[in-house]
Design an enzyme around this catalytic site. Structure first.
Site, mmCIF file in Angstrom:
data_model
loop_
_atom_site.group_PDB
_atom_site.id
_atom_site.type_symbol
_atom_site.label_atom_id
_atom_site.label_comp_id
_atom_site.label_asym_id
_atom_site.label_seq_id
_atom_site.Cartn_x
_atom_site.Cartn_y
_atom_site.Cartn_z
ATOM 1 N N THR A 43 19.444 15.330 -0.267
ATOM 2 C CA THR A 43 20.719 15.641 0.628
ATOM 3 C C THR A 43 21.635 15.745 -0.116
ATOM 4 O OG1 THR A 43 20.852 13.310 1.113
ATOM 5 C CG2 THR A 43 19.748 14.721 3.224
ATOM 6 N N ASP A 64 14.527 9.506 -8.438
ATOM 7 C CA ASP A 64 14.222 8.814 -7.348
ATOM 8 C C ASP A 64 14.692 7.843 -7.334
ATOM 9 O OD1 ASP A 64 13.194 8.180 -5.091
ATOM 10 O OD2 ASP A 64 12.013 9.930 -4.971
ATOM 11 N N LEU A 69 14.210 2.444 -13.249
ATOM 12 C CA LEU A 69 15.178 3.201 -13.878
ATOM 13 C C LEU A 69 15.578 2.329 -15.089
ATOM 14 C CD1 LEU A 69 17.448 5.985 -13.988
ATOM 15 C CD2 LEU A 69 18.491 4.272 -12.587
ATOM 16 N N THR A 98 13.180 4.606 -0.087
ATOM 17 C CA THR A 98 14.213 5.447 -0.308
ATOM 18 C C THR A 98 15.262 3.356 -0.164
ATOM 19 O OG1 THR A 98 14.284 6.996 -0.496
ATOM 20 C CG2 THR A 98 16.329 6.099 -0.543
ATOM 21 N N ASN A 105 14.226 -1.580 -6.825
ATOM 22 C CA ASN A 105 14.301 -1.069 -8.273
ATOM 23 C C ASN A 105 16.171 -1.450 -8.787
ATOM 24 O OD1 ASN A 105 12.269 -0.174 -8.614
ATOM 25 N ND2 ASN A 105 11.876 1.798 -7.937
ATOM 26 N N ALA A 120 24.695 -0.164 -0.047
ATOM 27 C CA ALA A 120 25.316 0.893 1.007
ATOM 28 C C ALA A 120 24.889 1.031 2.261
ATOM 29 C CB ALA A 120 25.977 2.398 0.759
ATOM 30 N N TYR A 151 15.247 4.902 9.192
ATOM 31 C CA TYR A 151 16.755 4.366 8.870
ATOM 32 C C TYR A 151 17.579 2.696 8.876
ATOM 33 C CZ TYR A 151 21.305 5.220 7.845
ATOM 34 O OH TYR A 151 22.892 5.536 7.528
ATOM 35 N N LYS A 155 17.162 0.103 5.896
ATOM 36 C CA LYS A 155 19.084 -0.816 5.246
ATOM 37 C C LYS A 155 18.369 -2.127 5.738
ATOM 38 C CE LYS A 155 20.397 2.615 4.303
ATOM 39 N NZ LYS A 155 21.773 3.205 3.018
ATOM 40 N N TYR A 165 17.468 -12.088 -3.196
ATOM 41 C CA TYR A 165 18.195 -11.294 -5.075
ATOM 42 C C TYR A 165 19.041 -12.978 -5.620
ATOM 43 C CZ TYR A 165 14.626 -8.233 -7.225
ATOM 44 O OH TYR A 165 13.769 -7.928 -7.545
HETATM 45 P P1 NAD Z 1 24.157 11.865 2.698
HETATM 46 O O1 NAD Z 1 22.718 12.447 2.785
HETATM 47 O O2 NAD Z 1 25.437 12.866 1.766
HETATM 48 O O3 NAD Z 1 24.373 11.249 0.660
HETATM 49 C C1 NAD Z 1 22.469 10.670 0.353
HETATM 50 C C2 NAD Z 1 22.454 10.387 -1.121
HETATM 51 O O4 NAD Z 1 21.589 9.897 -1.494
HETATM 52 C C3 NAD Z 1 22.078 11.813 -1.747
HETATM 53 O O5 NAD Z 1 22.638 12.786 -2.810
HETATM 54 C C4 NAD Z 1 20.485 12.330 -1.528
HETATM 55 O O6 NAD Z 1 20.024 13.557 -2.416
HETATM 56 C C5 NAD Z 1 20.952 11.241 -2.023
HETATM 57 N N1 NAD Z 1 18.985 10.685 -1.984
HETATM 58 C C6 NAD Z 1 18.185 10.313 -1.105
HETATM 59 N N2 NAD Z 1 17.521 10.227 -1.504
HETATM 60 C C7 NAD Z 1 17.309 9.789 -2.660
HETATM 61 C C8 NAD Z 1 16.485 8.731 -3.421
HETATM 62 N N3 NAD Z 1 14.865 8.840 -3.087
HETATM 63 N N4 NAD Z 1 16.864 9.191 -5.055
HETATM 64 C C9 NAD Z 1 17.252 9.213 -5.662
HETATM 65 N N5 NAD Z 1 18.334 9.656 -4.526
HETATM 66 C C10 NAD Z 1 18.089 9.920 -3.527
HETATM 67 O O7 NAD Z 1 24.831 10.577 2.694
HETATM 68 P P2 NAD Z 1 26.360 9.562 3.061
HETATM 69 O O8 NAD Z 1 27.252 10.195 4.011
HETATM 70 O O9 NAD Z 1 27.244 9.447 1.658
HETATM 71 O O10 NAD Z 1 25.671 7.907 2.995
HETATM 72 C C11 NAD Z 1 25.522 7.528 1.615
HETATM 73 C C12 NAD Z 1 25.038 5.858 1.587
HETATM 74 O O11 NAD Z 1 26.455 5.800 2.751
HETATM 75 C C13 NAD Z 1 23.932 6.125 2.427
HETATM 76 O O12 NAD Z 1 23.183 4.849 1.966
HETATM 77 C C14 NAD Z 1 23.918 5.585 3.850
HETATM 78 O O13 NAD Z 1 23.105 4.853 4.348
HETATM 79 C C15 NAD Z 1 25.079 4.801 3.636
HETATM 80 N N6 NAD Z 1 26.115 4.817 5.387
HETATM 81 C C16 NAD Z 1 26.779 6.450 5.051
HETATM 82 C C17 NAD Z 1 27.572 6.451 6.614
HETATM 83 C C18 NAD Z 1 28.043 7.653 6.843
HETATM 84 O O14 NAD Z 1 29.243 8.020 8.268
HETATM 85 N N7 NAD Z 1 28.781 8.218 6.236
HETATM 86 C C19 NAD Z 1 27.584 4.978 7.691
HETATM 87 C C20 NAD Z 1 26.654 3.932 7.327
HETATM 88 C C21 NAD Z 1 25.979 3.765 6.325
#
Ligand code: NAD
Ligand code: UDP
Length: 324
Positions: A43, A64, A69, A98, A105, A120, A151, A155, A165
């Site tokens: 995304t 990924d 890594l 993921t 990982n 996060a 999701y 989480k 851990y």
């Molecule tokens: P986003 O979708 O914009 O960003 C997620 C990123 O993770 C993307 O760049 C995507 O390509 C990457 N990604 C997904 N699966 C992957 C994988 N298997 N390996 C490597 N990269 C992978 O979302 P965001 O809003 O920037 O959220 C970032 C983090 O913060 C997430 O973990 C989300 O759960 C957490 N979070 C965000 C919000 C919010 O309101 N934005 C709220 C609660 C938690």
């Protein structure tokens, strides 16, 4: 292996090309750190990190996190995971992988290097909460078999792994429970409410409210949230969290729609669609812990944050029209 200058760290940000990740990478570069952005671009977008690509302290690796890594860094922020319901429900098995395999990982990497790792996490661990506002001690009310479970439970399991851990391997962990955050660099079509409503309003299309619009969310501007994440990472070693991060100002979704129509001078009409399964009724963070331990307090009011976000989407629409 420690870095040559102890105040300058090599920081790994997984999900670094996503909405929050790209803001975090920029903030860490601004503090003088070196940043390794790891992302599989599920995304995330290259345009989010385009400005950083020429910075010699910034590096990007397509990877990924479901796979191990091997890199040398001083600190890890684990953000990789799609966050919009539309995206995380598109391939729910991959979403759980993921969160869970990704956490294993990244925790393994932190264990090998003896370094700090921040997760996060999300307000979704509270599910449809029976306690309001949500405090960190609340265990939540989550459906384990619904369409949001990949999701929410992913989480929750990641939080469990972080604490195991910590207890089993004495790893230094930090868990941030992030509440709805918005701002520039959100993906315009990612289905989240702020981006949906702004795009609809700017195009004078119908604004789609799911349900009656009386469900609430508390929206935090991205700049405030990133300050909180960095403050948590830099906090005393004994603060593991979970710590709520967000903005406590609660709004109904109908109020949000009306505010966006007002700020965009839009001709859009509001229409109502069915509420998706397990959509939480209320959400508001209790920030007492973040305030006490981190001195964290959000400063950007909704009107100001929305105005900046609207400007970003206006530019996005203009650029895309020029390209077509
Ligand atoms: P986003 O979708 O914009 O960003 C997620 C990123 O993770 C993307 O760049 C995507 O390509 C990457 N990604 C997904 N699966 C992957 C994988 N298997 N390996 C490597 N990269 C992978 O979302 P965001 O809003 O920037 O959220 C970032 C983090 O913060 C997430 O973990 C989300 O759960 C957490 N979070 C965000 C919000 C919010 O309101 N934005 C709220 C609660 C938690
Ligand atoms: N929502 C809405 N219209 C939309 C998109 C979302 O009414 O076009 C609602 C959604 O049902 C939820 C709230 O807005 O009640 C927040 O949705 P979002 O997907 O942004 O985040 P989350 O539900 O994960 O908090």
């Amino acid at each position: 292996m420690k870095n040559y200058n102890s105040s300058v760290k090599r920081v790994l940000v997984t999900g670094g090309s996503g909405f929050l990740g790209s803001h975090l990478c920029q903030a860490l570069l601004d503090k003088g750190h070196e940043v390794l952005c790891v992302d599989n671009f599920y995304t995330g977008r290259r345009s989010n990190i385009a400005d950083m690509l020429f910075n010699p302290r910034f590096e990007v690796l397509r990877h990924d996190v479901c796979f191990p890594l091997y890199v040398e860094v001083d600190e890890i922020y684990n953000l990789a995971c799609p966050a919009s319901p539309v995206h995380y429900q598109f391939d729910p098995v991959q979403t759980t992988k993921t969160s869970v395999h990704g956490a294993i990982n990244m925790l393994g990497l932190a264990k090998r290097l003896h370094i700090k790792i921040l997760q996060a996490s999300t307000s979704e661990v509270y599910g449809d909460p029976a306690i309001h506002p949500q405090v960190e001690s609340y265990w939540g009310n989550v459906n384990p078999i619904g369409i949001r479970s990949c999701y929410d439970e992913g989480k929750r399991c990641a939080e469990t792994l972080f604490f195991d851990y910590y207890r089993q391997h004495s790893l230094q962990i930090k868990i941030a429970r992030i509440f709805n955050t918005y701002g520039p660099k959100m993906y315009p079509n990612d289905g989240r409410v702020v981006s949906n409503f702004i795009m609809q309003a700017l195009k004078n299309e119908d604004i789609t409210i799911f349900g009656k619009g009386d469900q609430t969310r508390s929206f935090c501007y991205v700049g405030d949230l990133i300050r909180g994440l960095i403050a948590l990472m830099e906090s005393d070693d004994d603060l593991t969290g979970p710590v709520n991060l967000g903005n406590p100002k609660e709004n109904t979704i109908l109020e949000l729609a009306k505010e966006i129509i007002r700020l965009t001078n839009s001709k859009s009409k509001i229409i109502y669609k069915p509420l998706p399964q397990d959509d939480p009724c209320r959400r508001q963070p209790c920030l007492d812990l973040a305030k006490k331990e981190l001195g964290f307090e959000p400063t950007v009011p909704l009107e100001q944050g929305l105005t900046k976000t609207i400007q970003y989407f206006q530019e996005f629409i203009k650029e895309n029209q020029q390209e077509n």
